[in-house]
Design a protein around this motif. Structure first.
Motif, PDB file in Angstrom:
ATOM      1  N   GLY A 176       2.110   1.872  -3.408  1.00 48.42           N
ATOM      2  CA  GLY A 176       0.907   2.544  -4.060  1.00 48.42           C
ATOM      3  C   GLY A 176       0.459   3.988  -4.008  1.00 48.42           C
ATOM      4  O   GLY A 176       0.079   4.630  -5.054  1.00 48.42           O
ATOM      5  N   SER A 177       0.728   4.218  -2.541  1.00 47.61           N
ATOM      6  CA  SER A 177       0.044   5.562  -2.595  1.00 47.61           C
ATOM      7  C   SER A 177       1.214   6.740  -2.552  1.00 47.61           C
ATOM      8  O   SER A 177       0.595   7.900  -2.498  1.00 47.61           O
ATOM      9  CB  SER A 177      -0.386   5.682  -0.840  1.00 47.61           C
ATOM     10  N   SER A 178       2.307   6.451  -2.523  1.00 48.21           N
ATOM     11  CA  SER A 178       3.305   7.440  -2.755  1.00 48.21           C
ATOM     12  C   SER A 178       4.341   7.140  -3.824  1.00 48.21           C
ATOM     13  O   SER A 178       4.730   5.915  -4.037  1.00 48.21           O
ATOM     14  CB  SER A 178       4.088   7.677  -1.291  1.00 48.21           C
ATOM     15  N   ARG A 179       4.908   8.524  -4.219  1.00 49.94           N
ATOM     16  CA  ARG A 179       6.124   8.200  -5.356  1.00 49.94           C
ATOM     17  C   ARG A 179       7.280   8.661  -4.580  1.00 49.94           C
ATOM     18  O   ARG A 179       8.147   8.649  -5.529  1.00 49.94           O
ATOM     19  CB  ARG A 179       5.724   9.079  -6.765  1.00 49.94           C
ATOM     20  N   ARG A 197       0.883  -1.241   0.081  1.00 53.01           N
ATOM     21  CA  ARG A 197      -0.035   0.128  -0.087  1.00 53.01           C
ATOM     22  C   ARG A 197       0.979   1.277  -0.036  1.00 53.01           C
ATOM     23  O   ARG A 197       0.544   2.134  -0.575  1.00 53.01           O
ATOM     24  CB  ARG A 197      -0.968   0.074   1.191  1.00 53.01           C
ATOM     25  N   ALA A 198       2.035   1.188   0.764  1.00 55.06           N
ATOM     26  CA  ALA A 198       2.713   2.309   0.882  1.00 55.06           C
ATOM     27  C   ALA A 198       3.575   2.515  -0.551  1.00 55.06           C
ATOM     28  O   ALA A 198       3.683   3.581  -0.989  1.00 55.06           O
ATOM     29  CB  ALA A 198       4.046   2.201   1.647  1.00 55.06           C
TER      30      ALA A 198
END
Length: 620
Positions: free
Chosen positions: A29-32, A26-27
């Protein structure tokens, strides 16, 4: 390898492996931000084992041994990961993990020889667990966990869970990096496409301009509109050619190309360093009141810098688009100048060869389209010979350029297929040597043509003004007439300097009259089947005349005693009545007669161009 700490008891897992893996996915996918993902990994790793400190190391690309810290969690190590390195020769702890490809526990790390003990003491490490992060059968990362301030044992299950998590975490990191590289590649493609799009627009605008207003004013105005900056065009001498502003009315003027600015050493050096086809920024210079930066591109025509085009940084910063516009504008100017020069040269080539021209107007046109003329000019006249098909003027000029090093300034083809080349002599060379160099290059060029014997060329002496150039062409015509009427051998190139003042007489008198003149004056030395003594006297007379009528110099050239030369001159005077040793009129008569004999190939020991050749001996 499993350390003894695994035998001292087990600690309950604080975070299930599956939940830890889901958290880092999830980390990702949620941040670039890569740092966010790495931080999530060390937090999850510490919670799997139930400790408060964790450090993660990854192997940088293109390295084989050392691992660099990328993330850290816990007291004393927060923010320290960037400066940490492991896997060196002295780090037996990390090397054991890599070699065993399994978890390793070090108890009381500050006193264990496998660890870097000073580092362990610095960070107050007690019992530490290290596991490899494996992908594609390669150890590309390491995870270390530890409970700060207290002893800690690690069960076999904890070690295996952390190792499995490390493999998942490394796969997520690699996938994250691949996605980031793909995004960056796509972004580069987008930027490239945008740049190409802008370049296409710029090119279309300048191409459209070429069919409407192909002049410096139009090019400067379009450059100013496309860049929204002040534009100026000037020659290399600083003569202003065009000025334009984005709104067409701004009073702000670009000064970077003004003579007082380009004369400054810093500015002159910056301009000289710009390569053809490129552009560069010339910075502000308070010493000469140049208050704005400028983007400058050279305008190069025929391998020489004609001038510059510049835009001034006044309303906004200079950009890559500005650079593309200025360089395209410079190419547009170069194209227009080349076209102008070709058109002008076509007219000038005929103009300098005609007698019905305005010399003042022709000089002005030459200065405008050819720029400063060389110190001296030479005219080459190439005539067709016989019935063979001669090469065109362009082909002759191209072949000449390859041997001479520079192209003719002007070329022209007359209605009778005579080609004329106007050539500049280089600086630092005498006019006589320059004419000889032109003649040698022209002869080499004619020999390269498909049919060399289809041409004959004459080279004038060096001249300067348009009036002189016309007379030089006439001079070359006289030389051509004299040689073609007298010379029986095939000669490719003859220069006017090889005939001297005799070209004036030879070009105006027919062959029969010249032969009667030679027979009358040198009858005793030109009998049919002349003997070796006559040949010796003719050679002596020719060398004496060519040696400035000096018996001493003639003796040196003939390799005989000076008295021998004087004796032969007295013999010549007795046989012909020509006192060449003391009478100026007789010297001129002898000089003209020897020139005719040489051109006819009747002078023993020399070819028609005056070059020495072996003497054919006649049997007694």
């Amino acid at each position: 390898m499993v350390g003894r700490g695994a035998e001292t008891g087990e600690n309950p897992k604080r975070l299930p492996n599956g939940e830890a893996a889901a958290r880092i996915v999830r980390a990702a996918g949620s941040s670039r931000d890569r740092a966010d993902l790495l931080h999530a990994i060390v937090v999850a790793a510490s919670e799997i084992v139930g400790v408060d400190r964790c450090v993660m190391f990854l192997r940088p690309k293109n390295t084989t041994k050392l691992f660099r810290g990328v993330a850290a969690l816990g007291a004393l190590v927060d923010g320290a990961a960037d400066g940490l390195i492991c896997g060196g020769l002295a780090d037996r702890f990390s090397r054991e993990i890599i070699a065993s490809r399994g978890p390793v526990v070090v108890e009381n790390a500050a006193h264990d020889a496998r660890a870097i003990r000073p580092t362990m003491r610095q960070f107050e490490v007690t019992d530490v667990l290290g596991v490899p992060m494996i992908a594609a059968d390669e150890v590309d990362g390491l995870l270390f966990v530890e409970q700060h301030g207290s002893r800690r044992s690690y069960s076999d299950q904890e070690q295996q869970d952390l190792m499995h998590f490390g493999a998942v975490a490394l796969a997520v990191v690699l996938q994250f990096d691949a996605a980031a590289e793909l995004r960056e590649a796509n972004a580069r493609l987008d930027r490239r496409a945008a740049t190409l799009g802008r370049a296409a627009v710029i090119d279309r605008r300048f191409t459209s301009l070429s069919s409407t207003t192909p002049d410096a004013d139009g090019i400067a105005a379009l450059t100013a509109r496309l860049t929204e900056k002040q534009c100026s065009v000037a020659t290399v001498e600083g003569v202003p050619v065009a000025q334009a502003s984005p709104d067409g009315v701004s009073a702000l003027v670009s000064r970077v190309l003004a003579p007082q600015i380009t004369a400054q050493p810093e500015v002159a050096e910056a301009l000289a360093a710009i390569a053809p086809g490129r552009s560069a920024i010339v910075g502000a210079n308070v010493n000469c009141n140049l208050l704005h930066r400028s983007l400058v591109a050279p305008v190069t025509v025929d391998d020489a810098t004609w001038g510059y085009i510049a835009i001034m940084e006044s309303r906004s910063r200079l950009t890559l688009t500005d650079q593309a516009v200025v360089e395209r504008a410079a190419r547009a100017l170069e194209l227009e100048l080349r076209v102008d020069r070709r058109i002008a040269a076509a007219g000038l080539g005929g103009g300098v060869l005609r007698t019905d021209y305005d010399a003042t107007q022709l000089q002005r046109t030459m200065d405008e389209h050819l720029g400063p003329l060389p110190a001296a000019l030479v005219v080459c006249r190439v005539e067709p010979r016989g019935t063979a098909t001669p090469s065109g003027t362009g082909e002759i000029a191209a072949a000449f350029s390859s041997h001479y090093g520079t192209a003719p300034l002007l070329t022209h083809t007359s209605v009778d297929a005579v080609s004329a080349l106007v050539v500049g002599l280089p600086e630092g060379i005498s006019r006589t040597a320059g004419c000889a160099r032109v003649a040698d290059a022209l002869e080499a060029a004619l020999r390269e043509l498909p049919d060399p014997d289809a041409h004959f060329a004459a080279v004038s002496t060096a001249r300067r003004s348009p009036d002189d150039v016309h007379h030089a062409f006439e001079e070359a015509r006289q030389v051509a007439h004299a040689v073609t009427s007298l010379c029986s051998e095939v000669v490719l190139v003859v220069s006017a300097s090889a005939l001297g003042v005799g070209r004036l007489v030879l070009g105006a008198v027919d062959r029969c009259a010249l032969e009667r003149f030679v027979t009358l004056e040198l009858a005793a030395l030109t009998t049919d089947g002349r003997d070796p003594r006559e040949a010796e006297l003719l050679r002596t007379l020719y060398v004496f005349i060519e040696s400035s009528r000096s018996p001493r110099l003639a003796a040196q050239a003939l390799n005989v005693h000076e008295n021998t030369v004087r004796y032969r001159l007295r013999t010549i005077a007795h046989l012909t009545g020509l006192d060449v040793a003391g009478d100026a009129q007789d010297q001129l008569t002898a000089q003209m007669a020897m020139l005719v004999l040489r051109l006819q190939g009747r002078l023993p020991g020399y070819d028609p161009l005056g070059r020495p050749v072996p003497v054919r001996r006649t049997a007694p």
